[in-house]
Design an enzyme around this catalytic site. Structure first.
Site, PDB file in Angstrom:
ATOM      1  N   HIS A 232      85.832   3.783  44.004  1.00  0.00           N
ATOM      2  CA  HIS A 232      85.772   2.457  44.639  1.00  0.00           C
ATOM      3  C   HIS A 232      86.889   2.300  45.669  1.00  0.00           C
ATOM      4  CE1 HIS A 232      82.598   0.668  42.016  1.00  0.00           C
ATOM      5  NE2 HIS A 232      82.939   1.732  41.320  1.00  0.00           N
TER       6      HIS A 232
ATOM      7  N   TYR B  26      91.903   4.939  35.087  1.00  0.00           N
ATOM      8  CA  TYR B  26      92.370   4.037  36.146  1.00  0.00           C
ATOM      9  C   TYR B  26      93.866   4.241  36.375  1.00  0.00           C
ATOM     10  CZ  TYR B  26      88.174   0.927  36.030  1.00  0.00           C
ATOM     11  OH  TYR B  26      86.919   0.394  36.103  1.00  0.00           O
TER      12      TYR B  26
END
Lengths: 182, 344
Positions: free
Chosen positions: B53, B322
């Protein structure tokens, strides 16, 4: 004479905190090394425990420094070469620097990431620096480099302690085990 | 004497070997956060950007909670009132200049509060996960990745993966029925994984949620977009917000006894109780470079007091993956190696 009054062993509080922190530091290092790579479900709880015990480590090292400054240290053996005495002194200074720098860099990297540091779910500690990606990059890498430096120092420390205890058979290892070398 | 040196040698070598083993993941799954992020970033990762992303922009606004969930949770964000957030709208993929319309997944991420009320959520357009473990997810991305030799996806490998993973069916059904909208404002963004709400007595209720376009936003006039423009959706959103706030309804679905909150591949039946918890009102946008949303990691396991993570293995794995992506782009940013994606 003053030298005669020097203790031969470390004080009881100094010995207790030394061995307690030895256990704590190894636990934190192993937790840190495994949690940064693991994708397993326990990773999340391990991270929370690592942060809480990191705060404990910071409190303990502050207390330890106070003990160190208020209690007299046993002297190094008289027959130890001056260069070895200097290395021993320097390695202890570096160990203290690393023991402070580990939790402080961990705390600041969490601040920079805007993530709270909870203490065993009891309360949340305040952020002292603002959220900033570049600052996170600095403190995150610092936390890692100091961890490797601390591992190297601790391994050297153990090797030296065993050398004193097994090869030289002097008073150094004994003084942290609480035994008087006669 | 020699034996004593031997003892010291064994202790030191043993310690170094132990540290090395833990650091290199001996005995752990071979799918680590590093390998995962290596694969997401691709062969030429874009320095300074999220590895997944990568393309997106920052948003700000308020969650106007109506308090309908206040009996289920002590979390501030669900108590009646207006709760400011910073957030990010993004598209899937590792390329920060990818064309908006080509991405398979669109995302809405939000960050609320501070201290023990810090809450981060990263929501995506699919309502479920294709697979239920990080190892299967890794294998799926491998199967879907272009073959390094031909540069093309290998349909046989993809078919073989889906055939051996029937749990992917719900996601594939969704993909077959999904048509991307002409605006980020008219998509529905799902929590995908389940979480617990925790009330003041410590009772847990498993939930999923969806942030769905409100009636006023879905009925507002469409803004024409040029599908050839790589930034079509970003520009559409910016133009839209100049006229009106973009509003979503925060719809929370309560799990029943029959639902497995730890399995993100299975949709919950339509008849589960759904509560409208309030409205997400987006009032501002800004490019991600230098804005607050770029500084943080929308780790869905940063949860406020009053919410908790389920044992869902995918949810748990998101946090470490992440964190690794965040670490890499933070290091690159600190070292001044970040790429410039000027039209972002």
């Amino acid at each position: 004479m003053q030298a005669m009054s020097k203790p031969t062993v470390h004080s009881t509080p100094a010995r207790i905190i030394h061995w307690a922190m030895a256990l704590l530091i190894w636990s934190l290092i192993f937790a840190g090394l495994s949690m940064v790579q693991s994708l397993q479900t326990w990773q999340v709880e391990l991270l929370a425990i690592h942060k809480s015990f990191g705060v404990v480590a910071l409190l303990l090292v502050i207390w330890r420094l106070i003990i160190r400054l208020t209690h007299e240290q046993p002297e190094l053996p008289k027959d130890l070469a001056p260069s070895q005495k200097r290395i021993a002194h320097l390695s202890h200074v570096l160990l203290y620097v690393a023991m402070f720098a580990m939790p402080i860099s961990g705390y600041l990297m969490q601040n920079a990431a805007g993530r709270p540091i909870e203490f065993f779910g009891l309360f949340t500690l305040p952020a002292i620096i603002p959220v900033n990606l570049s600052a996170y990059g600095f403190f995150r890498e610092t936390h890692s480099w100091i961890a490797w430096g601390l591992v190297a120092l601790v391994v050297l420390h153990i090797a030296a302690a065993l050398h004193h205890g097994l090869i030289r058979k002097d008073s150094v290892l004994q003084s942290m085990l609480g035994k008087t070398k006669d | 004497m020699l034996a004593r040196y031997g003892v010291i040698g064994v202790v030191i070598v043993g310690l170094v070997a132990l540290v090395w083993a833990v650091a290199s993941g001996v005995g752990q799954s071979e799918v680590t956060a590093e390998r995962f992020v290596d694969m997401q970033g691709g062969q030429n990762p874009h320095a300074g950007f999220r590895r997944a992303h990568a393309k997106g922009f920052c948003i700000e606004g308020n969650f106007n909670a109506n308090g309908a969930l206040s009996s289920y949770t002590t979390a501030d964000a669900f108590q009646s009132g207006s709760h400011p957030f910073t957030g990010r709208i993004s598209i899937s993929g590792n390329n920060p200049t990818a064309p908006d319309m080509a991405a398979g997944v669109r995302s809405l991420a939000l960050s609320f509060g501070e201290g023990n009320q810090t809450w981060r959520t990263a929501m995506n357009t699919p309502p479920v996960m294709p697979v239920g473990t990080p190892e299967d997810f890794f294998a799926m991305i491998q199967a879907l990745s272009p073959d390094p030799e031909t540069g093309e996806r290998n349909p046989e490998r993809i078919q073989a993966f889906f055939a051996s993973h029937p749990e992917t069916q719900a996601l594939r059904n969704w993909q077959a029925s999904y048509s991307p909208s002409q605006s980020f404002a008219t998509e529905t963004y799902n929590s995908i994984n389940a979480f617990y709400l925790i009330d003041e007595n410590g009772n847990q209720q498993a939930i999923r949620w969806a942030v769905a376009p409100s009636s006023e936003t879905s009925s507002s006039p469409a803004i024409a977009i040029n599908a050839e423009n790589p930034d079509a959706l970003q520009e559409e959103f910016a133009a839209r917000i100049q006229q009106n706030a973009v509003v979503f309804d925060f719809m929370v679905t309560l799990a029943s006894e029959q639902d497995d909150e730890n399995n993100p591949t299975i949709p919950w039946p339509e008849d589960r109780e759904t509560i409208n918890a309030g409205q997400i009102v987006i009032t501002g946008v800004s490019p991600q470079a230098g804005a607050l949303c770029n500084e943080i990691n929308f780790d869905p396991l940063v949860l406020p007091e009053g919410m908790a993570a389920t044992a869902d293995p995918i949810l748990r794995a998101r946090s470490a993956a992440y964190a690794e992506s965040y670490r890499r782009r933070a290091r690159e940013t600190f070292l001044g190696q970040g790429e410039d994606a000027s039209h972002e």
